[in-house]
Design an enzyme around this catalytic site. Sequence first.
Site, PDB file in Angstrom:
ATOM      1  CG  MET A 163      -1.868  -1.175   1.281  1.00 55.97           C
ATOM      2  SD  MET A 163      -2.808  -1.381  -0.246  1.00 55.97           S
ATOM      3  CE  MET A 163      -3.576  -2.945   0.089  1.00 55.97           C
ATOM      4  CB  CYS A 164       4.417   1.784   0.228  1.00 48.63           C
ATOM      5  SG  CYS A 164       5.520   3.084   0.724  1.00 48.63           S
ATOM      6  CG  HIS A 165       0.828   6.307  -2.559  1.00 49.87           C
ATOM      7  ND1 HIS A 165       0.319   6.143  -1.286  1.00 49.87           N
ATOM      8  CD2 HIS A 165      -0.244   6.453  -3.372  1.00 49.87           C
ATOM      9  CE1 HIS A 165      -0.997   6.190  -1.336  1.00 49.87           C
ATOM     10  NE2 HIS A 165      -1.364   6.378  -2.593  1.00 49.87           N
ATOM     11  CD  GLU A 200       9.002   5.833   0.752  1.00 53.48           C
ATOM     12  OE1 GLU A 200       8.201   5.535  -0.151  1.00 53.48           O
ATOM     13  OE2 GLU A 200       8.620   6.278   1.858  1.00 53.48           O
ATOM     14  CG  ASP A 222      24.374 -11.224   2.109  1.00 53.82           C
ATOM     15  OD1 ASP A 222      24.176 -12.457   2.144  1.00 53.82           O
ATOM     16  OD2 ASP A 222      24.889 -10.648   1.126  1.00 53.82           O
TER      17      ASP A 222
END
Length: 158
Positions: A74-76, A113, A127
């Site tokens: 749902m993130c624009h 973000e 990682d």
Amino acid sequence: MPLTHLNEENQPKMVDIGDKETTERIALASGRISMNKEAYDAIINHCVKKGPVLQTAIIAGIMGAKKTSELIPMCHPIMLNGVDIDILEEKETCSFKLYARVKTQAKTGVEMEALMSVSIGLLTIYDMVKAIDKSMTISGVMLEHKSGGKSGDYNAKK
């Protein structure tokens, strides 16, 4: 308060931001990765076989901010004006604290973000060093500050 990401039939929807005002939006997020001394020293002394860990984490964090809307449904998608990442060395605790500051001129904020940037940056460190220490922990990923928009400013309590 009703959930904005649900329609009248209680089904998911993306919020319409078309009528919102474009304003400067800034978000600052942070998080920490802790590890054993061997892994910490390998990063500090540039002895990790996969390459420069902290520089790679910065680049990954920038990419994380840019790709946020592709991973959070749902993130624009937002045009970002800038992403700035700082990594603090915390020798006493064999940890690194990563800060991501994201800035835009948009109709919606950049909190997600900034949080994604921190998360991806820290996961990249994991990682690259997991061959040395699989017991590393990522913690405290949080929004430190946000400004702009209808809801105004937010500052995390210290």
